[in-house]
Design a protein around this motif. Sequence first.
Motif, PDB file in Angstrom:
ATOM      1  N   GLY A   9       0.803  -1.206   0.000  1.00 15.26           N
ATOM      2  CA  GLY A   9       0.000   0.000   0.000  1.00 15.26           C
ATOM      3  C   GLY A   9       0.835   1.255   0.000  1.00 15.26           C
ATOM      4  O   GLY A   9       1.739   1.411   0.830  1.00 15.26           O
ATOM      5  N   GLY A  10       0.507   2.183  -0.922  1.00 13.84           N
ATOM      6  CA  GLY A  10       1.264   3.419  -1.061  1.00 13.84           C
ATOM      7  C   GLY A  10       0.475   4.651  -0.667  1.00 13.84           C
ATOM      8  O   GLY A  10       0.695   5.735  -1.230  1.00 13.84           O
ATOM      9  N   GLY A  11      -0.423   4.496   0.307  1.00 11.43           N
ATOM     10  CA  GLY A  11      -1.127   5.655   0.847  1.00 11.43           C
ATOM     11  C   GLY A  11      -0.287   6.371   1.880  1.00 11.43           C
ATOM     12  O   GLY A  11       0.938   6.210   1.930  1.00 11.43           O
ATOM     13  N   SER A  12      -0.936   7.147   2.744  1.00 10.07           N
ATOM     14  CA  SER A  12      -0.187   7.918   3.743  1.00 10.07           C
ATOM     15  C   SER A  12       0.601   7.000   4.668  1.00 10.07           C
ATOM     16  O   SER A  12       1.753   7.287   5.013  1.00 10.07           O
ATOM     17  N   SER A  13       0.013   5.880   5.070  1.00 11.67           N
ATOM     18  CA  SER A  13       0.716   4.952   5.957  1.00 11.67           C
ATOM     19  C   SER A  13       1.876   4.282   5.243  1.00 11.67           C
ATOM     20  O   SER A  13       2.949   4.078   5.828  1.00 11.67           O
ATOM     21  N   GLY A  14       1.681   3.938   3.984  1.00 16.26           N
ATOM     22  CA  GLY A  14       2.755   3.323   3.217  1.00 16.26           C
ATOM     23  C   GLY A  14       3.943   4.251   3.026  1.00 16.26           C
ATOM     24  O   GLY A  14       5.097   3.824   3.117  1.00 16.26           O
ATOM     25  N   LEU A  15       3.658   5.527   2.778  1.00 18.53           N
ATOM     26  CA  LEU A  15       4.747   6.502   2.640  1.00 18.53           C
ATOM     27  C   LEU A  15       5.549   6.606   3.935  1.00 18.53           C
ATOM     28  O   LEU A  15       6.775   6.675   3.922  1.00 18.53           O
ATOM     29  N   ALA A  16       4.830   6.621   5.072  1.00 20.04           N
ATOM     30  CA  ALA A  16       5.520   6.680   6.364  1.00 20.04           C
ATOM     31  C   ALA A  16       6.383   5.438   6.571  1.00 20.04           C
ATOM     32  O   ALA A  16       7.499   5.528   7.105  1.00 20.04           O
ATOM     33  N   CYS A  17       5.885   4.288   6.141  1.00 17.33           N
ATOM     34  CA  CYS A  17       6.658   3.046   6.279  1.00 17.33           C
ATOM     35  C   CYS A  17       7.948   3.100   5.467  1.00 17.33           C
ATOM     36  O   CYS A  17       9.020   2.707   5.949  1.00 17.33           O
ATOM     37  N   ILE A  18       7.854   3.581   4.223  1.00 17.47           N
ATOM     38  CA  ILE A  18       9.058   3.688   3.386  1.00 17.47           C
ATOM     39  C   ILE A  18      10.078   4.592   4.055  1.00 17.47           C
ATOM     40  O   ILE A  18      11.268   4.254   4.175  1.00 17.47           O
ATOM     41  N   ILE A 146       2.068  -4.055   6.384  1.00 21.19           N
ATOM     42  CA  ILE A 146       0.810  -3.976   5.649  1.00 21.19           C
ATOM     43  C   ILE A 146       0.130  -2.656   6.023  1.00 21.19           C
ATOM     44  O   ILE A 146      -0.188  -2.416   7.184  1.00 21.19           O
ATOM     45  N   SER A 147      -0.065  -1.810   5.020  1.00 27.04           N
ATOM     46  CA  SER A 147      -0.568  -0.462   5.288  1.00 27.04           C
ATOM     47  C   SER A 147      -1.679  -0.089   4.310  1.00 27.04           C
ATOM     48  O   SER A 147      -1.617   0.935   3.641  1.00 27.04           O
ATOM     49  N   ILE A 148      -2.701  -0.942   4.250  1.00 25.50           N
ATOM     50  CA  ILE A 148      -3.789  -0.718   3.289  1.00 25.50           C
ATOM     51  C   ILE A 148      -4.998  -0.037   3.928  1.00 25.50           C
ATOM     52  O   ILE A 148      -6.009   0.186   3.269  1.00 25.50           O
ATOM     53  N   GLY A 149      -4.910   0.286   5.225  1.00 24.52           N
ATOM     54  CA  GLY A 149      -6.003   1.001   5.876  1.00 24.52           C
ATOM     55  C   GLY A 149      -7.187   0.111   6.188  1.00 24.52           C
ATOM     56  O   GLY A 149      -7.112  -1.123   6.130  1.00 24.52           O
ATOM     57  N   HIS A 150      -8.309   0.753   6.489  1.00 22.29           N
ATOM     58  CA  HIS A 150      -9.509  -0.014   6.843  1.00 22.29           C
ATOM     59  C   HIS A 150     -10.752   0.533   6.144  1.00 22.29           C
ATOM     60  O   HIS A 150     -11.869   0.365   6.612  1.00 22.29           O
TER      61      HIS A 150
END
Length: 538
Positions: A9-18, A146-150
Amino acid sequence: MTRRVAIVGGGSSGLACIKCCLDEGLEPICYESSNDIGGLWRFKENPEPDRASIYHSVIINTSKEMMCFSDFPIPAEFPNFMHNSLIMDYFRMYADHFQLTKHIRFNTKVLQIKQRSDFSRSGQWDVETENKDGKREKHIFDAVMISIGHHCQPNLPLHDFPGIETFKGKYFHSRDYKTPEEWRNKKVVVIGIGNSGGDIAVELSRVTKQLYLSTRRGAWIVNRVGINGIPIDMLFNRATRLIKSILPFGVLCALAERQLDHRFNHALYNLKPKHRFFSQHPTVNDELPNRILSGTVQVKPNIRRFLGSSVEFEDGSIVEDVDLVVFATGYKFSYPFLDSRVVSVTENKASLYKYVFPPELDHPTLAIIGLVQPLGAIMPISEIQARWATQVFKGCIKLPPAAAMLRDIKCKQEAMAKRYVASPRHTIQVDYVDYMDQIAELVGVRPRIMRMLLTDPQLGLKVLLGPSTPYQYRLRGPGKWAGARQAIFTQWERVAKPLQTRLSDEPKPKKASKLTDTYENQTALYHRIFQNECNKLL
């Protein structure tokens, strides 16, 4: 060898993870099934299956100083509550500044994630992906985030609405709503009074013949704009939280409810719920009372049944010739690419330590990021989770034994069941600063206020009495940011900047002193209100 981390997942959470992986010297590869970053906040005219989708007019409910990533303030000229297009602009700035995009594989779907045969020894994962051309590949990773949200799978409980199959109008989930023009001079029913239901009801009511807002329980309505015009989420600080921790739950709710009723009487407007204020995720809406007052929105109870083009409500009232029903009934989450023995999801409940780690893996090399429903912004929470997870992956932080994690999970579930109304949306609820502090303590970055008051009194007072902005978690420890102190000292300037759009003969205040004074006066006012209301309740 550098440890490889798969991010889904490349949303806001995914960007933070990267970003957090790069900060810790890990090698991230992010798989994003669409062709762009942004996740939930990227508007698309046509919703895609199993992906979040928003309507054109969406404005975020948390102010920019409270929602930004902790080492990258949102530009001062941006409004305090941003339209989704500006949120996307901010994400692109963040991704460009930290060079995150080159680590994303766009148009690539994750098909399966499973433990390797030697997982008990290596802690590694097999990840199978598929690109837009249908080409499948298998990869080996040392860890997975895993950062795909809910907000992926719409909850459309048609079985709860007898006769829906006879309805002659159109119905759809709120994720499929985009703009109001199609429904000009029509009769519309919106089911659900969460944030989406409230927003859609308000927007549609400007063009419809009549808008009916159906709610089972009612809701407490919170305004974005606090007293004196300050963003509401910046009015509550650590001193206020200390008061909250001392007060009994019932007294705390009574204080909040009385303040909300000062704006408008919820019972008079047919919105007052049976539950207490802190027993449900509040609805943030500035305009709903005005639309009810003008008659363009009528509040109705739950729907009893559909009869052709008519809708009968539980109070016996019937509305005929309904053209559209919007189900603003929330979302379900699941991880179809992940073995249920790793993370099992039942009725929107997942057994995760601090909402991040499966407690019974041989190695803590899988983390769920952003699976929370905060009373506050998700971006800083996902970021602090990712900072924690990457430290765990590196072995710098050890998780407790499985039994201790399971006890913590059970304790959280019991506390949630005791506090909140039973609902799928309340299975992952957290209080913003309380939860941030919990994870920050584990990472070693929680602000040490007493020490600051001794060594840097100005900063200590701003952290104690000022808004709990994310920069506070960059003042010390792993990931310390040299600009954190300055960001805290200039946060009110960024609040004021977008409001000062008209030339005025009045002398300009030095820095943001006028706004800071207003905030300090507001803090004193809250303390006086607190004392007065307590005297009334005792």
